[in-house]
Design a protein around this motif. Structure first.
Motif, PDB file in Angstrom:
ATOM      1  N   ASP A  64      15.220  98.111  -9.120  1.00 37.98           N
ATOM      2  CA  ASP A  64      16.029  98.099 -10.345  1.00 37.98           C
ATOM      3  C   ASP A  64      17.500  98.376 -10.039  1.00 37.98           C
ATOM      4  OD1 ASP A  64      13.887  97.534 -11.976  1.00 37.98           O
ATOM      5  OD2 ASP A  64      13.468  99.631 -12.464  1.00 37.98           O
ATOM      6  N   MET A  68      20.809  95.974 -10.345  1.00 39.20           N
ATOM      7  CA  MET A  68      21.900  96.441 -11.187  1.00 39.20           C
ATOM      8  C   MET A  68      23.234  96.385 -10.448  1.00 39.20           C
ATOM      9  SD  MET A  68      23.868  99.444 -11.717  1.00 39.20           S
ATOM     10  CE  MET A  68      24.649 100.281 -13.077  1.00 39.20           C
ATOM     11  N   SER A 162      11.030  96.481 -22.555  1.00 40.77           N
ATOM     12  CA  SER A 162      12.050  95.659 -23.189  1.00 40.77           C
ATOM     13  C   SER A 162      11.517  95.086 -24.506  1.00 40.77           C
ATOM     14  CB  SER A 162      12.464  94.523 -22.253  1.00 40.77           C
ATOM     15  OG  SER A 162      13.282  93.586 -22.919  1.00 40.77           O
ATOM     16  N   THR A 203      18.170  89.215 -20.193  1.00 39.64           N
ATOM     17  CA  THR A 203      18.548  90.617 -20.392  1.00 39.64           C
ATOM     18  C   THR A 203      18.889  91.297 -19.067  1.00 39.64           C
ATOM     19  OG1 THR A 203      16.218  91.321 -20.287  1.00 39.64           O
ATOM     20  CG2 THR A 203      17.124  90.778 -22.458  1.00 39.64           C
ATOM     21  N   VAL A 204      18.189  90.907 -17.994  1.00 44.06           N
ATOM     22  CA  VAL A 204      18.544  91.446 -16.674  1.00 44.06           C
ATOM     23  C   VAL A 204      19.904  90.920 -16.242  1.00 44.06           C
ATOM     24  CG1 VAL A 204      17.859  91.552 -14.239  1.00 44.06           C
ATOM     25  CG2 VAL A 204      16.120  91.719 -16.034  1.00 44.06           C
ATOM     26  N   TYR A 205      20.181  89.653 -16.484  1.00 44.58           N
ATOM     27  CA  TYR A 205      21.474  89.065 -16.143  1.00 44.58           C
ATOM     28  C   TYR A 205      22.613  89.773 -16.875  1.00 44.58           C
ATOM     29  CZ  TYR A 205      25.344  85.721 -16.391  1.00 44.58           C
ATOM     30  OH  TYR A 205      26.590  85.146 -16.367  1.00 44.58           O
ATOM     31  N   HIS A 209      18.983  95.577 -19.470  1.00 39.74           N
ATOM     32  CA  HIS A 209      17.660  96.106 -19.141  1.00 39.74           C
ATOM     33  C   HIS A 209      17.481  96.147 -17.628  1.00 39.74           C
ATOM     34  CE1 HIS A 209      15.505  96.654 -22.930  1.00 39.74           C
ATOM     35  NE2 HIS A 209      16.100  95.560 -23.373  1.00 39.74           N
ATOM     36  N   TRP A 210      16.677  97.118 -17.190  1.00 37.45           N
ATOM     37  CA  TRP A 210      16.215  97.124 -15.811  1.00 37.45           C
ATOM     38  C   TRP A 210      15.173  96.020 -15.644  1.00 37.45           C
ATOM     39  CZ3 TRP A 210      19.039 100.528 -13.054  1.00 37.45           C
ATOM     40  CH2 TRP A 210      19.523 101.673 -13.685  1.00 37.45           C
ATOM     41  N   LEU A 211      14.964  95.623 -14.397  1.00 37.98           N
ATOM     42  CA  LEU A 211      13.941  94.612 -14.129  1.00 37.98           C
ATOM     43  C   LEU A 211      12.554  95.112 -14.513  1.00 37.98           C
ATOM     44  CD1 LEU A 211      13.220  91.839 -12.972  1.00 37.98           C
ATOM     45  CD2 LEU A 211      13.070  92.906 -10.709  1.00 37.98           C
ATOM     46  N   VAL A 214      11.708  94.626 -18.191  1.00 38.33           N
ATOM     47  CA  VAL A 214      11.303  93.269 -18.542  1.00 38.33           C
ATOM     48  C   VAL A 214       9.848  93.012 -18.151  1.00 38.33           C
ATOM     49  CG1 VAL A 214      11.748  90.829 -18.069  1.00 38.33           C
ATOM     50  CG2 VAL A 214      13.657  92.413 -18.409  1.00 38.33           C
TER      51      VAL A 214
END
Length: 339
Positions: A64, A68, A162, A203-205, A209-211, A214
């Motif tokens: 994660d 980030m 998420s 959302t990760v992009y 959110h953390w991976l 998701v």
């Protein structure tokens, strides 16, 4: 000689809708089979494994942080504007309105409330399960992280799992769950998978959110879809209750609904047989016959005959009389002259 009255456009629409049965026989209600139970148990175990991996700050948390620090929104800024709009496909409000509009049309066409009630039950389960997990674990997002390398759990956040991802899985997956044919179910399953994968990775992009958030959102949404057959008896009872409330309201309002036993076809009386029906109909019977959508609409290409128009064969010549013309075969008298 036969005269026919043409249907209006609205009557043609209702005639087309009347061809649909009240509950299509080819729609199978999913049941909780052994295969589905195995998938549900496997997904639940995967859900618990993800939560445990984050709680103990395992390699998943380190991944994660690596994602980030990579900051995808800085690596590919040219798609940032598009993904800002694409992520809306995972928001609960817009997606629920779009899916509810489609399922509402299906409910009206098929004369059943099951699609809308199933959507309501799935969204209720989503709010309860995902909302409780968010509040219970209280994880902070990447933009609000306090310590590098920590799991950021129980710090008052609300991003684990998420919600965007779980909502995309449920709202788009319910279309596949309610599909009427196997082919439609396969296509809609592929569509929901693409939507949920795209929303989660977006959302990760964006760094919201953390991976692991998701991944847990995917599992949370899939659990709800797999558990829906357990709630089918509840959906059936809810539909029956709504219809009973409607019938009681109609009874209080004095609204009478024609039944198949009392509904008459165009030009016939409900209390008379065709042999007892008079040749002509009154104006009141004609208006009532036009307001009832008769089974004759079910025959494509035919239109009900107008009972108030009786063909009349004209008698005699249609040529107007002329006083200055003599009948054929007669010779006018010659004027008499003197001498």
């Amino acid at each position: 000689m036969r005269t026919e009255c043409l249907l209006t456009r609205l009557e043609r629409v209702f005639a087309r809708l009347d061809r649909e049965p009240e509950r299509p026989a080819h729609i199978d209600v999913p049941v909780m089979s052994r295969h589905r139970v195995v998938l549900f148990a496997s997904t639940l175990a995967f859900y618990a494994a993800i939560v445990w991996a984050v709680v103990i700050t395992s390699w998943l948390v380190r991944l994660d942080w690596q994602v980030m620090f990579f900051r995808p929104y800085q690596q590919w800024p040219e798609i940032h504007a598009f993904l800002d709009y694409y992520v809306v496909l995972g928001q609960r409000g817009p997606t629920a309105v779009m899916v509810a509009a489609w399922l509402g049309w299906r409910s009206w066409r098929q004369h059943t409330l099951r699609p809308l009630i199933a959507l309501g039950v799935s969204l209720l389960l989503l709010n309860i399960t995902v909302g409780a997990a968010k509040i219970g674990m209280g994880r902070l997002g990447p933009h609000y992280a306090t310590e590098i390398g920590s799991n950021e759990m129980w710090l008052g956040g609300d991003i684990f799992p998420s919600g965007h991802t779980a909502n995309a899985v449920v709202t788009w997956g319910i279309l596949a769950y309610l599909a009427s044919t196997p082919r439609a179910r396969r296509w809609l399953s592929a569509l929901s998978a693409v939507m949920s994968l795209g929303v989660g990775l977006t959302t990760v992009y964006l760094g919201t959110h953390w991976l692991s958030d998701v991944v847990l959102g995917w599992a949370a949404g899939l659990l709800i879809l797999l558990a829906l057959p357990w709630f089918e008896p509840l959906i059936t009872r809810a539909e029956a209750w709504v219809f009973s409330v409607r019938e009681s309201w109609r009874a209080r309002q004095g609204v009478t609904v024609p039944t198949p036993a009392t509904t008459r076809s165009v030009g016939t009386s409900p209390l008379r047989t065709p042999a007892q029906e008079p040749a002509t109909a009154t104006a009141h019977d004609t208006i009532a016959a036009r307001t009832v959508r008769s089974p004759l609409h079910l025959t494509p290409g035919l239109h009900p005959t107008c009972p108030d128009r009786v063909p009349v064969t004209p008698v005699g010549s249609r040529r107007p009389p002329h006083s200055d013309r003599m009948p054929r075969g007669t010779t006018p008298a010659r004027p008499l002259t003197g001498g």
